[in-house]
Design a protein around this motif. Structure first.
Motif, short mmCIF file in Angstrom:
data_model
loop_
_atom_site.label_atom_id
_atom_site.label_comp_id
_atom_site.label_asym_id
_atom_site.label_seq_id
_atom_site.Cartn_x
_atom_site.Cartn_y
_atom_site.Cartn_z
N TYR A 179 -5.39 -6.26 11.44
CA TYR A 179 -6.46 -7.57 11.46
C TYR A 179 -6.08 -9.17 11.48
O TYR A 179 -4.95 -9.38 10.61
N TYR A 232 -11.94 -11.36 12.19
CA TYR A 232 -13.07 -11.68 11.43
C TYR A 232 -13.22 -12.96 10.93
O TYR A 232 -11.94 -13.77 10.63
N SER A 274 -14.75 -9.45 -0.47
CA SER A 274 -16.01 -9.71 -0.21
C SER A 274 -16.50 -9.17 1.30
O SER A 274 -17.51 -8.90 1.48
N ILE A 275 -15.54 -9.21 2.19
CA ILE A 275 -15.90 -8.73 3.78
C ILE A 275 -16.24 -7.26 3.39
O ILE A 275 -17.03 -6.50 3.96
N GLU A 276 -15.30 -6.63 2.40
CA GLU A 276 -15.54 -4.85 2.33
C GLU A 276 -16.86 -4.67 1.51
O GLU A 276 -17.21 -3.74 1.10
N GLY A 277 -17.73 -5.79 1.38
CA GLY A 277 -18.63 -5.64 0.60
C GLY A 277 -18.80 -5.36 -0.93
O GLY A 277 -19.57 -4.80 -1.55
N ARG A 278 -17.85 -5.96 -1.57
CA ARG A 278 -17.43 -5.86 -3.14
C ARG A 278 -17.91 -7.25 -3.76
O ARG A 278 -17.89 -8.27 -2.87
N PHE A 301 -9.53 -3.48 4.69
CA PHE A 301 -9.72 -2.25 4.84
C PHE A 301 -8.41 -1.30 4.65
O PHE A 301 -8.02 -0.21 5.17
#
Lengths: 416, 184
Positions: A76, A119, A179-183, A200
């Motif tokens: 990525y 991203y 933060s991208i991973e939703g944490r 990821f």
């Protein structure tokens, strides 16, 4: 400013429209890379250019890319557009006015490490900018510059935007990934480094907006062209965000190695009311305070020379302080900033920034005795080398250098 | 039935497609933004719906809401004004500007006017240091920058905003306002 690599929109009107970017040679480098060049050709060119990360650390970009293992896939690429260092406003100008050059840079970086998904992490305040990027990405996909089987090859690339929500710490690359991973945006322990275990859990390159915007120049016009400006060890130009007590604050793209004096007095047109310059913070709120002596003013702004003054070039957000500023007021601002932005993960930073803010408030309000200055210094020194990430360390830089170099300003505030 | 999913199925699908299928948790922040744009804040019910979509607990969603400054779990003023008072802005008069504005509105930083229309908050760096004093305004689902401000200029703008909100015919304009200088 004859050698503009980055702020080219200042001489080409409407560069933030795709048609005009294309008219000016836009995406030619991209097409050539995908159809005629190998990924390692790009990596080698960037290594040869000597480009160093513009987000603050100054790490060689090509070397960073080459750390990605070729036996773990997918890879990525993440663009760090979380610009939040107080005093930094360079990426915002690129994103608003020269967005396609940045996107082309992100695409070239993705091709170089063979990432098929990239991203862009925008700070939450850049909400409108992020929306425009969604439109631009759709436009590029419709025009065949992004998407599947680009230019008839096997290579495919998709770009996604991800919006933060107001947390300075997310500029730290591992907190950004969280933060991208939703944490919660809290930094990760390193190693493993993101190059091996990043987004990821997979190999990831994270580059700053300004770093990426240099790539179409380096890959399109060659490393030698890039190296024709700047210094041997700090080649290229840099956008200096000049702010504080100067007559003409703003972004100035200048060769690395330009002196502080030229930036402040030629480009910034000197100090407000022609007052006497007092100190320089070369890297935003994370800076050491550098007394504005003749030696300091004549120091070239590059990755090697600024550390010799006891500071860092960082993201080159140069904040100027003049004789009207009491340095203890400034330290109060920086300490409160870091206290608010401490993510709470590690104790030295969470507690240290809290106690520093209590002490500096007491000093500034005139209710302190002399011991408080040393107490503040002790708290700061005890935090150093003990924090989990750079945020905690940076919260002490202004404090320690201010008391060291401008102690009289603190003493002037003591209870009489 | 998940209201969020039913009402915004297309948008939710688009968000899910951004991330690998086994990394569903990554949809939390985009979904929170989606909800907040619509409702102005994030209610407990919406957090529950987001948790279902992301495959995590409501508590985990709530912790994300609590961590990030821009997420709100309660409705606020119609016009939320955030003034940057960080180092660089402070050096260019942001604090005097903030105090002046607050005293004109009869509130302290962090408070909302009695009619619930305007709130003023102090925030840190918004990457507009060369155009201080400046503020960011949240109005409905819009977020605007206002640069090179004076107390008078902001009050004039507020007056016209409040007037347009009170007249039902005219919708709130959504744009970034660079009231004074520009980047060029």
């Amino acid at each position: 400013m004859s050698d503009l690599f980055l702020l080219r929109h200042r001489t080409i009107a409407g560069l933030n429209q795709l048609s005009i970017y294309l008219e000016n040679g836009g995406f030619k480098t991209w097409k050539k890379a995908v159809t005629a060049q190998k990924p390692e050709d790009l990596i080698n060119e960037v290594k040869a250019s000597g480009l160093r990360g513009r987000g603050g650390a100054g790490f060689p970009t090509g070397v960073k890319w080459s750390f990605l293992p070729n036996n773990i896939w997918p890879h990525y690429v993440v663009a760090n557009s979380d610009e939040s260092e107080p005093g930094t406003f360079k990426d915002r100008e690129i994103l608003e006015y020269n967005p396609y050059q940045f996107l082309e840079g992100l695409m070239l970086a993705s091709y170089a490490v063979q990432a098929k998904d990239a991203y862009i992490y925008f700070r939450g305040e850049f909400w409108q900018i992020a929306r425009r990027f969604d439109e631009r990405i759709a436009e590029l996909t419709a025009s065949g510059y992004l998407g599947d089987h680009l230019f008839g090859t096997d290579y495919s690339l998709r770009i996604h935007t991800h919006l933060g929500a107001g947390a300075y710490i997310c500029g730290e690359e591992t907190a950004l990934l969280e933060s991208i991973e939703g944490r919660l945006g809290q930094p990760r322990l390193r190693p493993p480094f993101p190059a091996v275990e990043g987004l990821f859990g997979l190999p990831t390159v994270i580059n700053n907006v300004e770093t990426l915007t240099n790539l179409p120049v380096i890959i399109g016009e060659g490393a030698a062209r890039f190296r024709s400006v700047g210094t041997e060890k700090s080649p290229g130009t840099k956008i200096f965000s000049l702010s504080g007590r100067v007559k003409k604050p703003g972004n100035y793209e200048l060769p690395l190695g330009t002196t502080f004096r030229e930036l402040i007095f030629t480009h910034g047109e000197g100090i407000i009311n022609d007052a006497k310059i007092k100190a320089i913070m070369p890297a935003g709120a994370s800076s050491a305070l550098i007394p504005a002596t003749d030696v300091a003013l004549d120091t070239p702004m590059d990755y090697e020379s600024v550390p010799a003054l006891g500071g860092q070039l960082g993201s080159a957000s140069v904040i100027i302080l003049d004789e009207t500023v009491n340095i203890s007021d400034l330290v109060k601002d920086t300490v409160h900033f870091f206290k608010h932005e401490s993510c709470g993960k590690c104790t030295p930073c969470r507690e240290g920034t809290y106690w520093m803010s209590c002490i500096i408030d007491r000093i500034v309000s005139g209710k302190s005795k002399k011991e408080d200055i040393d107490l503040l210094l002790t708290v700061a020194r005890n935090m150093q080398n003990k924090c989990f990430c750079a945020l905690g360390e940076f919260s002490t830089t202004a404090v320690v250098s201010a008391i060291d170099k401008f102690r009289a300003d603190f003493e002037a505030r003591l209870e009489s | 039935m998940n209201q969020l999913l039913r009402k915004h199925s297309l948008e939710v699908e688009k968000i899910l497609a951004k991330y690998p299928p086994d990394q569903k948790r990554a949809v939390v922040m985009p979904l929170l933004h989606l909800v907040q744009q619509e409702d102005g804040f994030i209610s407990r019910e919406r957090m529950q719906e987001i948790a279902e979509i992301a495959g995590i607990t409501t508590t985990e969603v709530a912790s994300v809401v609590g961590f990030y400054t821009l997420f709100h779990d309660a409705p606020g003023a119609r016009i939320k004004i955030q003034v940057c008072t960080d180092v660089a802005c402070d050096l260019r008069g942001a604090r005097e500007y903030l105090n002046g504005l607050c005293s004109q509105l009869g509130i302290n930083p962090g408070e909302t006017t009695e009619d619930g229309l305007v709130s003023i908050e102090e925030v840190k760096c918004l990457a507009a240091c060369d155009h201080a004093p400046m503020f960011q305004a949240h109005i409905g689902d819009a977020l605007e920058y206002h640069e090179n401000q004076t107390v008078e200029r902001t009050l004039d703008w507020l007056k016209s905003m409040i007037a347009s909100m009170k007249s039902p015919a005219s919708a709130v304009e959504k744009k970034t306002t660079d009231d004074g200088g520009s980047h060029e």
